[in-house]
Design an enzyme around this catalytic site. Sequence first.
Site, PDB file in Angstrom:
ATOM      1  N   ASP A 138      -8.860  -2.074   2.779  1.00 26.65           N
ATOM      2  CA  ASP A 138      -8.688  -1.439   4.079  1.00 26.65           C
ATOM      3  C   ASP A 138      -9.683  -1.963   5.110  1.00 26.65           C
ATOM      4  O   ASP A 138      -9.559  -1.664   6.305  1.00 26.65           O
ATOM      5  CB  ASP A 138      -8.853   0.081   3.943  1.00 26.65           C
ATOM      6  N   ASP A 160       0.823  -1.209   0.000  1.00 24.87           N
ATOM      7  CA  ASP A 160       0.000   0.000   0.000  1.00 24.87           C
ATOM      8  C   ASP A 160       0.857   1.260   0.000  1.00 24.87           C
ATOM      9  O   ASP A 160       0.599   2.210  -0.752  1.00 24.87           O
ATOM     10  CB  ASP A 160      -0.918  -0.020   1.220  1.00 24.87           C
TER      11      ASP A 160
END
Length: 545
Positions: A399, A337
């Site tokens: 997420d 990420d």
Amino acid sequence: GGDNNTLDTMRLPETLLWAAVFIHEAVGEYGMAHFSDKGKSNGKDYCIFFNSQWARLPQDLHKASRLQIYDLTTSVLCSPSEVPEGGFPNRIPMVNGGKKKIRITGNKTQYEEIDIPVALLSYSDMLDISKTFGKGRLVAMYAPNEPVLDYNMVIIFLMAVGTVAVGGYWAGSRDRKKRYLKLKRDEAAEKQDEETVDVTPIMICVFVVMCCSMLVLLYFFYDYLAIWVIVIFCLASSVGLHSCLWPFVRRLPFCKCRVPENNLPYLQKRPHVSMLLLSAFCVGVSVTWMVFRNEDAWAWVLQDTLGIAFCLYMLKTVRLPTFKACTLLLSVLFVYDVFFVFITPFLTNSGESIMVEVAAGPSDSTTHEKLPMVLKVPRLNSSPLALCDRPFSLLGFGDILVPGLLVVYCHRFDILIQSSRIYFVACTIAYGIGLLITFVALAVMQMGQPALLYLVPCTLLTSLTVALCRKELPQFWTGSGFVPAIVLAPINCTQTAAPQTEVPLNPKPEPQPTEDGDPSEEKAQDPAPQERPTTENADEENKSN
């Protein structure tokens, strides 16, 4: 655009308004252009894009000068001959840039020499202005301050934390039910409902490689792959919605009958009529979203509903067997990420983050499709900037799912050790705190944030701290109880009479299925070893007789 000579010719103390279709290549800020007819107070706001380093606009509409529009939409104004004699005194020219890209460039040292605010207006807005207002229309340009945080962040927070909490609790409860129920099921549907997938380190490595490859392919071939991602989302979300609703639908008192005997595909097992009706409903919801996915007014509600159902289904199905696997998965995706958000801008020609470009949709996309793998909520503030091309706040499914798998593991471990859900509650609270830190970082930095940068440390460190404080780190790290190591230890203590030592162990937990030892023993041992002491007892009775 134009050359330097054109800019010199047009260097006037007035302003210049450009109409263009694509405005993504000009670096600047969003503002508002308030159009109204001469002599009328009512008007309409339109989104503009301008460079504040060239000239600043007032923040309040009442402080902005209202000037008359000089309509030059029939011209692109790229040569000095197109500038009327005397320039544009107390007027704002509106020029048609055409359906092509407009790029405004210049050295930073030249910014001080330019005092003409150049604004870009979308082509569709220009057409609407021409139809709505008359020839004597006035315009006032201003740049209101955008709120640091929007109320939609509260909705995203509640959806994300709620999904993680419900998914973690649901998956752990199903695991507890699976431990105490008998091995044989009466209904095949219940068997299928209990199926789970344990993630291995090899699967984690393959998954991360696939994520990186897919993200890069989407960045370079977005228009070709986006529609396939949408189709896959429809199929997966239909399955997820069905999985979430079926436990409630099957308890309804009607539609209990089954399909008659037949040889049709997928119907040979004679499923319940209610299951077929639910399947048709779930497919209908997904198809409805797919057809009306670009209706910004309400389609986001369907997308979020399908997305939450998909996340709950994945949290119930995918299972990390050890905290070691949780740490590996979260750490690798943490690097993934951060790399694609913060590092890739230095590697791309446009200087844009690959992750942000793909999540929000490339501005140069011909299809203008948006990937549905996000929770999206429209801006709820009353700022005029809500009209601009940034109406939604987004949170990716990753997420939610990645930290959610750790929350699921914590709840399963709570059930194993018969605690008061201390791991589950602590990890869920840590997820909420990490999400709040993400929102604060988003407001401070005013740029897309890799949420896992804050979620992974919060959830991992919190779970690790709880395990250390409770002195259960060895069991928590290896997932003891999910594997047979601890249960088999007392059996190995005897060398020759191992079967006899099992005789007093089995009768104790059987009449008390709620004791601590029963879940781990049921998980670790097959039915065959449980039958062996019974047979040997019978042999001993025969000998005594």
